[in-house]
Scaffold this motif. Structure first.
Motif, PDB file in Angstrom:
ATOM      1  N   UNK A   1      30.671 -95.565 -47.364  1.00 15.83           N
ATOM      2  CA  UNK A   1      30.672 -96.536 -48.458  1.00 15.83           C
ATOM      3  C   UNK A   1      31.030 -95.860 -49.770  1.00 15.83           C
ATOM      4  N   UNK A   2      31.867 -96.536 -50.545  1.00 10.96           N
ATOM      5  CA  UNK A   2      32.169 -96.107 -51.910  1.00 10.96           C
ATOM      6  C   UNK A   2      31.889 -97.284 -52.834  1.00 10.96           C
ATOM      7  N   UNK A   3      31.039 -97.050 -53.825  1.00 10.46           N
ATOM      8  CA  UNK A   3      30.685 -98.095 -54.782  1.00 10.46           C
ATOM      9  C   UNK A   3      30.885 -97.559 -56.197  1.00 10.46           C
ATOM     10  N   UNK A   4      31.594 -98.313 -57.003  1.00 13.63           N
ATOM     11  CA  UNK A   4      31.825 -97.935 -58.396  1.00 13.63           C
ATOM     12  C   UNK A   4      31.514 -99.121 -59.300  1.00 13.63           C
ATOM     13  N   UNK A   5      30.910 -98.835 -60.458  1.00  9.12           N
ATOM     14  CA  UNK A   5      30.571 -99.900 -61.395  1.00  9.12           C
ATOM     15  C   UNK A   5      30.780 -99.424 -62.827  1.00  9.12           C
ATOM     16  N   UNK A   6      31.364-100.305 -63.633  1.00 11.20           N
ATOM     17  CA  UNK A   6      31.589-100.030 -65.048  1.00 11.20           C
ATOM     18  C   UNK A   6      31.018-101.175 -65.879  1.00 11.20           C
TER      19      UNK A   6
ATOM     20  N   UNK B   1      33.848-100.502 -51.305  1.00  8.50           N
ATOM     21  CA  UNK B   1      34.657-100.215 -50.121  1.00  8.50           C
ATOM     22  C   UNK B   1      33.690 -99.763 -49.033  1.00  8.50           C
ATOM     23  N   UNK B   2      33.629-100.513 -47.926  1.00  6.15           N
ATOM     24  CA  UNK B   2      32.634-100.257 -46.888  1.00  6.15           C
ATOM     25  C   UNK B   2      33.309-100.251 -45.529  1.00  6.15           C
ATOM     26  N   UNK B   3      33.070 -99.189 -44.754  1.00  6.90           N
ATOM     27  CA  UNK B   3      33.568 -99.119 -43.382  1.00  6.90           C
ATOM     28  C   UNK B   3      32.387 -98.940 -42.443  1.00  6.90           C
ATOM     29  N   UNK B   4      32.301 -99.783 -41.413  1.00  5.79           N
ATOM     30  CA  UNK B   4      31.254 -99.696 -40.404  1.00  5.79           C
ATOM     31  C   UNK B   4      31.887 -99.484 -39.035  1.00  5.79           C
ATOM     32  N   UNK B   5      31.424 -98.453 -38.334  1.00  5.02           N
ATOM     33  CA  UNK B   5      31.909 -98.171 -36.991  1.00  5.02           C
ATOM     34  C   UNK B   5      30.881 -98.586 -35.948  1.00  5.02           C
TER      35      UNK B   5
ATOM     36  N   UNK C   1      36.206-103.049 -41.866  1.00  2.99           N
ATOM     37  CA  UNK C   1      36.262-102.728 -43.291  1.00  2.99           C
ATOM     38  C   UNK C   1      35.942-103.967 -44.129  1.00  2.99           C
ATOM     39  N   UNK C   2      35.080-103.773 -45.130  1.00  3.79           N
ATOM     40  CA  UNK C   2      34.737-104.808 -46.103  1.00  3.79           C
ATOM     41  C   UNK C   2      35.024-104.244 -47.480  1.00  3.79           C
ATOM     42  N   UNK C   3      35.807-104.959 -48.257  1.00  4.80           N
ATOM     43  CA  UNK C   3      36.151-104.496 -49.597  1.00  4.80           C
ATOM     44  C   UNK C   3      36.179-105.670 -50.552  1.00  4.80           C
ATOM     45  N   UNK C   4      35.770-105.391 -51.789  1.00  5.33           N
ATOM     46  CA  UNK C   4      35.777-106.476 -52.764  1.00  5.33           C
ATOM     47  C   UNK C   4      35.125-106.082 -54.068  1.00  5.33           C
ATOM     48  N   UNK C   5      34.879-107.095 -54.887  1.00  2.00           N
ATOM     49  CA  UNK C   5      34.383-106.868 -56.241  1.00  2.00           C
ATOM     50  C   UNK C   5      33.316-107.881 -56.617  1.00  2.00           C
ATOM     51  N   UNK C   6      32.461-107.465 -57.543  1.00  3.50           N
ATOM     52  CA  UNK C   6      31.462-108.353 -58.148  1.00  3.50           C
ATOM     53  C   UNK C   6      31.608-108.237 -59.665  1.00  3.50           C
ATOM     54  N   UNK C   7      31.714-109.374 -60.340  1.00  4.04           N
ATOM     55  CA  UNK C   7      31.907-109.405 -61.788  1.00  4.04           C
ATOM     56  C   UNK C   7      30.783-110.203 -62.431  1.00  4.04           C
ATOM     57  N   UNK C   8      30.335-109.739 -63.586  1.00  2.09           N
ATOM     58  CA  UNK C   8      29.309-110.459 -64.344  1.00  2.09           C
ATOM     59  C   UNK C   8      29.685-110.479 -65.817  1.00  2.09           C
TER      60      UNK C   8
END
Length: 425
Positions: free
Chosen positions: A188-193, A204-208, A226-233
């Motif tokens: 998993x890779x998670x980034x937030x600004x 970005x999430x990969x599950x095997x 693979x699950x990928x996406x964004x959350x905005x507030x």
């Protein structure tokens, strides 16, 4: 000379304890539930369910300038599960809920290793599932970076079950634990600004998932989803806006190809008065279009799904994994009654993103109410939900309208006590 070393060692140990923060706290959370259609439509001839469960946690935290160790012990008890004078726990629910160490690597960087909660943003894809008495955790290792208004987490996991049929393997790493999207590997890779009024994150999430040969039942590779996406507030005074947009691709358990699966949601909130807040939102989750060997159905995996799509858990709580998807239009109102109590009222209308076999999409409407009251040292939470099912819901849940009970509802009461036993240096 030896005495000097001994004195120096004692001083260093004393210095560590002086600068260490030790806390010991807990949680006692009994919940009573009346289930008359919770999770599924109840037949007319069936009796409603009624029971009491209790979650008990004991949490220990030890923090120094260089590391932080946290251990949380948990037991979930349903009243009456153990017969009288039995010397052991019949439901085997006692467990270590969390056990991790976070080690400081630099001014802005640390690593967190062990059993832990992975919870981000509104918990749509990754959440602690605190509503469930058992909660949700992950065995993983994280690299964490945070500076000013930016954060980055990178997680990896490799799961194994030494009690599987082949025992403690000297060769091979077959993972036999299945169900509820239990994964063998995870990255998993998670980034937030954060900015002044806006924040945005990228996941970005990969599950095997372990696969097995249908003939020999031997381990046969891994399917990766693979699950990928964004959350905005966005927040500006009394007005708030949040959005989710996620895609899924790759392969599910069983080697099923996932193509075009998506989740999109938009929620707006507005405080019309100091003690009154309104909410309006819509969420669309793609469903299976019926193509052989593949699916377009999205599943929100490890999120706190009870928080979304109705508290009666008709969708995506151990169910609805490869079904017709969902379009959820909801409206809510939050009332602050006084300094210690509040009331939330929410109505949700459900439709399938894909049509059922009979062409029907309309599923029904749910109304949820939650009342919270804080006292000195504890709180009381009461809830009531009512499902008004449409024709599509009866077909979806496999219960005919004639056989279903006229009233589908759920009520609960929960006491929450979180004592602080010890806190200090």
């Amino acid at each position: 000379m030896k005495k000097q070393y001994i004195v120096l060692a004692l001083l260093l140990v004393s210095f560590q304890f002086v600068n260490a923060q030790l806390t010991l706290d807990g949680e006692f959370r009994p919940r009573t539930e009346y289930r008359n259609g919770f999770g599924n439509l109840i037949p007319d001839a069936a009796d409603a369910g009624f029971g009491i469960s209790t979650r008990v946690r004991l949490n220990t935290s030890y923090m120094t300038d260089n590391y932080w160790v946290y251990v949380s012990l948990q037991d979930v008890m349903v009243w009456g599960e153990n017969r009288q004078i039995l010397p052991n726990d019949q439901n085997n629910s006692f467990a270590i809920f969390q056990a991790w160490a976070e080690i400081k690597l630099g001014e802005n960087t640390s690593t967190k290793i062990g059993r832990q909660v992975l919870s981000y943003d509104d918990q749509r894809i990754l959440g602690g599932l605190d509503w469930a008495q058992q909660g949700r955790n992950h065995d993983a290792a994280l690299i964490k970076y945070k500076k000013d208004n930016f954060m980055l987490d990178f997680a990896v996991a490799f799961n194994q079950d030494y009690s599987n049929p082949t025992g403690f393997q000297s060769a091979g790493t077959a993972y036999n634990t299945t169900g509820y999207f239990s994964y063998k590997t995870m990255q998993m890779l998670y980034m937030k600004q954060k900015w002044n009024k806006l924040s945005g994150s990228l996941l970005l999430l990969n599950n095997g998932f372990q696969e097995f040969d249908a003939t020999t039942n031997e381990a046969d590779g891994v399917s990766n989803l693979q699950t990928l996406g964004t959350h905005l507030e966005y927040k500006d005074g009394s007005f708030g806006l949040s959005a989710n947009a996620f895609l899924q691709t790759g392969k599910r358990q069983g080697g099923v190809d996932v193509k075009g699966a998506y989740l999109v949601g938009l929620d707006a909130s507005y405080k019309v008065a100091p003690k009154v807040g309104l909410g309006l939102g819509i969420e669309a989750i793609s469903g299976n279009d019926g193509a052989a060997g593949e699916t377009g159905a999205f599943f929100p995996l490890y999120g706190t799904n009870h928080k979304f799509n109705g508290f009666m858990d008709y969708f995506y709580v151990g169910n609805h994994a490869n079904s017709i998807g969902l379009v959820d239009l909801h409206i809510s109102a939050n009332f602050t009654l006084d300094n210690s109590s509040s009331l939330m009222v929410k109505a949700l209308n459900f439709r399938g993103e894909q049509a059922l076999a009979n062409g029907e999409k309309s599923l029904g409407t749910e109304v949820d109410l939650v009342y919270k009251k804080k006292f000195k040292g504890y709180s009381l939470v009461l809830g009531y939900s009512q499902m008004f099912a449409n024709d599509g819901m009866y077909e979806l849940k496999g219960v005919t309208e004639a056989a279903a009970a006229n009233n589908q509802n759920w009520a609960w009461a929960m006491l929450v006590i979180k004592p602080k036993f010890l806190s200090g240096k």
